[in-house]
Design a protein around this motif. Sequence first.
Motif, short mmCIF file in Angstrom:
data_model
loop_
_atom_site.label_atom_id
_atom_site.label_comp_id
_atom_site.label_asym_id
_atom_site.label_seq_id
_atom_site.Cartn_x
_atom_site.Cartn_y
_atom_site.Cartn_z
N GLY A 84 0.78 -1.09 -0.24
CA GLY A 84 0.03 -0.08 0.00
C GLY A 84 0.76 1.31 0.08
N SER A 94 -2.59 3.35 3.70
CA SER A 94 -3.18 2.23 3.36
C SER A 94 -2.56 0.80 2.98
N CYS A 134 -3.25 -1.87 1.68
CA CYS A 134 -3.57 -2.73 0.55
C CYS A 134 -3.63 -1.98 -0.83
#
Length: 457
Positions: free
Chosen positions: A388, A400, A402
Amino acid sequence: LKIDYSDCFARQVQHFHKVVVVGINKMSPSLFAVTIGVIALCSGIAQATGAASHFGSGTEAAAKSFVATDGSTIGYVEHWTKGARSEASSTIDADVTLILMPGLSGTASRFSEWFSVLLESPRVEKTVAIDWRGYGLSLGPWGPDAPPSGHGAPSYAAITTWRLAADLKELLAQLGLPRPGKKLMFLAHSLGLHVLFEHIVLFGTSHVDGVLLLDQSVRNMDFGTPVSDTSFPSGINTFTPEMLRGLLEKMQTFSPGKSISKQVGLPQTTRSELWEAEMPYEKHFQAMLTMFRAADEPDYDGPLMAQTSTGLMSWMNALGASNGKVFARLMSSVMFEELTGVNDIIRNARVPFLYYGGTRSIVPDAAISWAAHKMSHCAAATSSPSPGTTSSFAFGSLRSFCRAHESPNWLLIFNGTAGNHCPWLNEDGSQDQFFDILKDFVAKATQVQSKDVKEEL
């Protein structure tokens, strides 16, 4: 009971308070529930003295209740957009019910108001805020003058977070949730996060389409007891045992027959006035205000409940007089519980999550960062840093775990005075960024899930 918030005025609310105080013993249970509902909903607006209120005139709310399996009355507030949605959002199905789970001493009416901005998300159909036992619409026998023990004391056996987790399950059944083709998400703050985690342990995640986790650790204090996940960092404590013991003792100090000061629960009451206020649990407010601090207090640079005293008092004055033993029992539940194993459940189920923490919050942000990393299926999939991204901005950062097309696993950290326990009460603009990120998460979580369903079909 439908309430249009534009019809609520402070003078009417104060009158309702006097009616309840004088006539509470003469009211039928149904009339009492309706009166408390009006007070709870109207007070949320009349007492909006603090950080910018995001409440909009184009919404409606309803105070409701149900009887739990043990006979207790559990209240909640439904909140939805009034009339047709905007043309821009009319092509998007509003298919998300968002359950709001307040922190300890938070109320359904206030959380319904504070988080009404999430109704601006085109995917959110309505919010439902629950009142925990001993608070708001779920006051029950645990009022501010109910003794902690002995003659006339109610049973406090049901004042545990595990019982609240069962109440949540019963609320969903009352609402007919989950519904086919609709999504169910949960926003949990502080105590509410522990209740949500226990609910997941008891009832699984098949009905959970996303969780917004606001500032609570899966383990608050190290008592030397075993933990499910031994990788939890050592030395992280929300309170020391000595501080916790002192707070619990203060909260439960009870003086029967003592009256409640008239300034308790009024919107203009200050911190110093509340500190000196009288009520049967005579040191309860002092214990709370020892924990709950604001950044603008003179000569204070410790952990923060809120950025400003105005924001802090909007929380405290919405609470009003309350039962110190209820607070102490629920606080003890949260401090003594060990829920590190719930990370595995959420990770394995790939539940979308947003986890918020603040560098100056009363909850150590290191514990939240650890939990978010362990909770992410993307972070766990590789021994190297997850694929991410991290975005930095003026008030903090958003991690984040992912890739963009995957289910959102987000860690939000606010820095400085913005990074407190209740960032939606901030007044420096960070509160707007906070809400924008929450709305982005809801949109992203529903988009990814809709895409996954189409691909399966």
